[in-house]
Motif scaffolding. Structure first.
Motif, PDB file in Angstrom:
ATOM      1  N   ARG A   1      -1.824  36.371  79.910  1.00 12.46           N
ATOM      2  CA  ARG A   1      -1.684  37.817  79.666  1.00 12.46           C
ATOM      3  C   ARG A   1      -0.204  38.223  79.733  1.00 12.46           C
ATOM      4  O   ARG A   1       0.291  38.924  78.850  1.00 12.46           O
ATOM      5  CB  ARG A   1      -2.498  38.611  80.694  1.00 12.46           C
ATOM      6  CG  ARG A   1      -2.351  40.118  80.538  1.00 12.46           C
ATOM      7  CD  ARG A   1      -3.266  40.893  81.467  1.00 12.46           C
ATOM      8  NE  ARG A   1      -4.637  40.796  80.985  1.00 12.46           N
ATOM      9  CZ  ARG A   1      -5.624  40.115  81.581  1.00 12.46           C
ATOM     10  NH1 ARG A   1      -5.409  39.493  82.716  1.00 12.46           N
ATOM     11  NH2 ARG A   1      -6.830  40.073  81.050  1.00 12.46           N
ATOM     12  N   VAL A   2       0.482  37.782  80.762  1.00 11.32           N
ATOM     13  CA  VAL A   2       1.911  38.113  80.882  1.00 11.32           C
ATOM     14  C   VAL A   2       2.695  37.518  79.720  1.00 11.32           C
ATOM     15  O   VAL A   2       3.577  38.169  79.147  1.00 11.32           O
ATOM     16  CB  VAL A   2       2.473  37.646  82.249  1.00 11.32           C
ATOM     17  CG1 VAL A   2       3.976  37.805  82.307  1.00 11.32           C
ATOM     18  CG2 VAL A   2       1.807  38.418  83.389  1.00 11.32           C
ATOM     19  N   ALA A   3       2.374  36.294  79.330  1.00 12.03           N
ATOM     20  CA  ALA A   3       3.061  35.655  78.203  1.00 12.03           C
ATOM     21  C   ALA A   3       2.858  36.454  76.915  1.00 12.03           C
ATOM     22  O   ALA A   3       3.804  36.651  76.140  1.00 12.03           O
ATOM     23  CB  ALA A   3       2.562  34.220  78.017  1.00 12.03           C
ATOM     24  N   GLY A   4       1.642  36.930  76.681  1.00 13.61           N
ATOM     25  CA  GLY A   4       1.368  37.727  75.489  1.00 13.61           C
ATOM     26  C   GLY A   4       2.135  39.035  75.479  1.00 13.61           C
ATOM     27  O   GLY A   4       2.693  39.442  74.453  1.00 13.61           O
ATOM     28  N   ILE A   5       2.184  39.705  76.626  1.00 19.72           N
ATOM     29  CA  ILE A   5       2.934  40.956  76.717  1.00 19.72           C
ATOM     30  C   ILE A   5       4.417  40.710  76.471  1.00 19.72           C
ATOM     31  O   ILE A   5       5.062  41.440  75.703  1.00 19.72           O
ATOM     32  CB  ILE A   5       2.699  41.621  78.095  1.00 19.72           C
ATOM     33  CG1 ILE A   5       1.246  42.086  78.212  1.00 19.72           C
ATOM     34  CG2 ILE A   5       3.671  42.785  78.314  1.00 19.72           C
ATOM     35  CD1 ILE A   5       0.824  42.472  79.625  1.00 19.72           C
ATOM     36  N   MET A   6       4.960  39.678  77.097  1.00 21.31           N
ATOM     37  CA  MET A   6       6.379  39.345  76.895  1.00 21.31           C
ATOM     38  C   MET A   6       6.662  39.007  75.431  1.00 21.31           C
ATOM     39  O   MET A   6       7.693  39.406  74.885  1.00 21.31           O
ATOM     40  CB  MET A   6       6.779  38.172  77.791  1.00 21.31           C
ATOM     41  CG  MET A   6       6.825  38.528  79.259  1.00 21.31           C
ATOM     42  SD  MET A   6       7.139  37.096  80.320  1.00 21.31           S
ATOM     43  CE  MET A   6       8.737  36.576  79.746  1.00 21.31           C
ATOM     44  N   ALA A   7       5.745  38.293  74.788  1.00 19.93           N
ATOM     45  CA  ALA A   7       5.935  37.900  73.392  1.00 19.93           C
ATOM     46  C   ALA A   7       5.982  39.114  72.471  1.00 19.93           C
ATOM     47  O   ALA A   7       6.803  39.164  71.547  1.00 19.93           O
ATOM     48  CB  ALA A   7       4.816  36.948  72.959  1.00 19.93           C
ATOM     49  N   ALA A   8       5.106  40.091  72.712  1.00 24.10           N
ATOM     50  CA  ALA A   8       5.125  41.307  71.886  1.00 24.10           C
ATOM     51  C   ALA A   8       6.482  41.989  71.989  1.00 24.10           C
ATOM     52  O   ALA A   8       7.021  42.466  70.988  1.00 24.10           O
ATOM     53  CB  ALA A   8       4.010  42.256  72.318  1.00 24.10           C
ATOM     54  N   LYS A   9       7.039  42.013  73.182  1.00 26.11           N
ATOM     55  CA  LYS A   9       8.338  42.660  73.389  1.00 26.11           C
ATOM     56  C   LYS A   9       9.482  41.875  72.749  1.00 26.11           C
ATOM     57  O   LYS A   9      10.520  42.434  72.436  1.00 26.11           O
ATOM     58  CB  LYS A   9       8.592  42.843  74.891  1.00 26.11           C
ATOM     59  CG  LYS A   9       7.607  43.814  75.511  1.00 26.11           C
ATOM     60  CD  LYS A   9       7.673  44.038  77.003  1.00 26.11           C
ATOM     61  CE  LYS A   9       8.712  43.405  77.813  1.00 26.11           C
ATOM     62  NZ  LYS A   9       8.691  43.766  79.224  1.00 26.11           N
ATOM     63  N   LYS A  10       9.276  40.584  72.530  1.00 29.28           N
ATOM     64  CA  LYS A  10      10.311  39.711  71.959  1.00 29.28           C
ATOM     65  C   LYS A  10      10.087  39.406  70.481  1.00 29.28           C
ATOM     66  O   LYS A  10      10.770  38.566  69.899  1.00 29.28           O
ATOM     67  CB  LYS A  10      10.359  38.383  72.723  1.00 29.28           C
ATOM     68  CG  LYS A  10      10.864  38.503  74.135  1.00 29.28           C
ATOM     69  CD  LYS A  10      12.323  38.798  74.125  1.00 29.28           C
ATOM     70  CE  LYS A  10      12.945  38.644  75.479  1.00 29.28           C
ATOM     71  NZ  LYS A  10      14.373  38.882  75.433  1.00 29.28           N
ATOM     72  N   CYS A  11       9.156  40.079  69.842  1.00 32.31           N
ATOM     73  CA  CYS A  11       8.790  39.787  68.463  1.00 32.31           C
ATOM     74  C   CYS A  11       9.993  39.704  67.513  1.00 32.31           C
ATOM     75  O   CYS A  11      10.096  38.758  66.739  1.00 32.31           O
ATOM     76  CB  CYS A  11       7.761  40.790  67.970  1.00 32.31           C
ATOM     77  SG  CYS A  11       7.044  40.371  66.385  1.00 32.31           S
ATOM     78  N   PRO A  12      10.946  40.650  67.537  1.00 36.66           N
ATOM     79  CA  PRO A  12      12.065  40.547  66.594  1.00 36.66           C
ATOM     80  C   PRO A  12      12.990  39.357  66.860  1.00 36.66           C
ATOM     81  O   PRO A  12      13.755  38.964  65.981  1.00 36.66           O
ATOM     82  CB  PRO A  12      12.810  41.877  66.759  1.00 36.66           C
ATOM     83  CG  PRO A  12      12.370  42.417  68.063  1.00 36.66           C
ATOM     84  CD  PRO A  12      10.982  41.883  68.310  1.00 36.66           C
ATOM     85  N   ASP A  13      12.894  38.763  68.056  1.00 41.79           N
ATOM     86  CA  ASP A  13      13.661  37.552  68.337  1.00 41.79           C
ATOM     87  C   ASP A  13      12.990  36.316  67.745  1.00 41.79           C
ATOM     88  O   ASP A  13      13.626  35.277  67.588  1.00 41.79           O
ATOM     89  CB  ASP A  13      13.825  37.352  69.851  1.00 41.79           C
ATOM     90  CG  ASP A  13      14.661  38.437  70.492  1.00 41.79           C
ATOM     91  OD1 ASP A  13      15.500  39.047  69.804  1.00 41.79           O
ATOM     92  OD2 ASP A  13      14.469  38.688  71.696  1.00 41.79           O
ATOM     93  N   LEU A  14      11.702  36.437  67.428  1.00 49.80           N
ATOM     94  CA  LEU A  14      10.931  35.307  66.920  1.00 49.80           C
ATOM     95  C   LEU A  14      10.681  35.374  65.415  1.00 49.80           C
ATOM     96  O   LEU A  14      10.676  34.356  64.735  1.00 49.80           O
ATOM     97  CB  LEU A  14       9.575  35.252  67.645  1.00 49.80           C
ATOM     98  CG  LEU A  14       9.645  35.115  69.163  1.00 49.80           C
ATOM     99  CD1 LEU A  14       8.276  35.340  69.782  1.00 49.80           C
ATOM    100  CD2 LEU A  14      10.194  33.754  69.542  1.00 49.80           C
ATOM    101  N   ILE A  15      10.443  36.577  64.907  1.00 57.42           N
ATOM    102  CA  ILE A  15      10.157  36.789  63.485  1.00 57.42           C
ATOM    103  C   ILE A  15      11.405  37.442  62.888  1.00 57.42           C
ATOM    104  O   ILE A  15      11.701  38.596  63.206  1.00 57.42           O
ATOM    105  CB  ILE A  15       8.917  37.691  63.275  1.00 57.42           C
ATOM    106  CG1 ILE A  15       7.731  37.219  64.129  1.00 57.42           C
ATOM    107  CG2 ILE A  15       8.567  37.786  61.799  1.00 57.42           C
ATOM    108  CD1 ILE A  15       7.149  35.888  63.741  1.00 57.42           C
ATOM    109  N   PRO A  16      12.141  36.742  62.050  1.00 56.24           N
ATOM    110  CA  PRO A  16      13.494  37.157  61.667  1.00 56.24           C
ATOM    111  C   PRO A  16      13.661  38.576  61.120  1.00 56.24           C
ATOM    112  O   PRO A  16      14.657  39.214  61.399  1.00 56.24           O
ATOM    113  CB  PRO A  16      13.901  36.135  60.606  1.00 56.24           C
ATOM    114  CG  PRO A  16      13.065  34.943  60.880  1.00 56.24           C
ATOM    115  CD  PRO A  16      11.777  35.463  61.444  1.00 56.24           C
ATOM    116  N   LEU A  17      12.729  39.105  60.351  1.00 57.02           N
ATOM    117  CA  LEU A  17      12.949  40.396  59.705  1.00 57.02           C
ATOM    118  C   LEU A  17      12.205  41.553  60.372  1.00 57.02           C
ATOM    119  O   LEU A  17      12.148  42.651  59.825  1.00 57.02           O
ATOM    120  CB  LEU A  17      12.579  40.299  58.219  1.00 57.02           C
ATOM    121  CG  LEU A  17      13.395  39.250  57.450  1.00 57.02           C
ATOM    122  CD1 LEU A  17      12.899  39.135  56.018  1.00 57.02           C
ATOM    123  CD2 LEU A  17      14.877  39.558  57.493  1.00 57.02           C
ATOM    124  N   CYS A  18      11.666  41.320  61.565  1.00 61.11           N
ATOM    125  CA  CYS A  18      10.993  42.393  62.299  1.00 61.11           C
ATOM    126  C   CYS A  18      12.021  43.331  62.929  1.00 61.11           C
ATOM    127  O   CYS A  18      13.068  42.898  63.399  1.00 61.11           O
ATOM    128  CB  CYS A  18      10.120  41.818  63.411  1.00 61.11           C
ATOM    129  SG  CYS A  18       8.593  41.111  62.826  1.00 61.11           S
TER     130      CYS A  18
END
Length: 166
Positions: free
Chosen positions: A65-82
């Motif tokens: 759950r914590v990993a998923g929340i952190m990932a949503a907050k880091k989305c533009p670091d992972l998906i280049p054009l977000c």
């Protein structure tokens, strides 16, 4: 700038086919919510271990759950054009489906902005599912992460979307 200058209509491509970040400056700020889901299939013994909280690495679902929340907050670091977004809320939930030996993962993201949060919800589900895999791979390397999909979205110029089958 138009929604897309590329003949295909893909908004992340310019007229020459080059990748670009979409200009959202002329869009209205609206309340936007996206919900995504996915699955982690596993052996019955692995699911029982998760349900019992007996995993030696700790509470698998709490960590996921914590990993998923952190990932949503880091989305533009992972998906280049977000676009970087200030999320109002991220929720990640799990359902243990013992009949089908799987964990159902669901994430919702919400904000008030000029662009949607579909990618954030999808990223949250993906990383939460991968975290379940990571925490349980020592006992079940055959797990399968699949069926990651957008369930619904609301707000924005394109209007609401609700997946017909789920």
């Amino acid at each position: 700038m138009s929604r897309s200058d590329h003949p295909s209509g893909l908004s992340h491509l310019d007229a020459q086919g080059n990748a670009r970040m979409v200009d959202v400056s002329q869009k209205a700020v609206t309340n936007r919510i996206a919900v995504a889901a996915g699955e982690v299939h596993m052996q019955a013994e692995t699911l029982a271990l998760i349900a019992a909280g007996g995993h030696k690495k700790g509470d698998v679902l709490a960590v996921a759950r914590v990993a998923g929340i952190m990932a949503a907050k880091k989305c533009p670091d992972l998906i280049p054009l977000c676009h970087p977004l200030l999320l109002n809320a991220v929720n990640v939930d799990f359902e243990l489906d013992t009949d089908n030996c799987r964990v159902l993962v669901r994430a919702s993201c919400g904000l008030d902005a000029r662009t949607g949060v579909e990618m954030e919800a999808l990223t949250a589900v993906s990383v939460a599912a991968l975290t379940i895999y990571d925490m349980c791979k020592a006992v079940d390397k055959g797990m399968v992460v699949n069926n990651i999909r957008l369930i619904s979205k609301s707000g924005g110029r394109s209007g609401d979307y609700l997946r017909q089958q789920d």
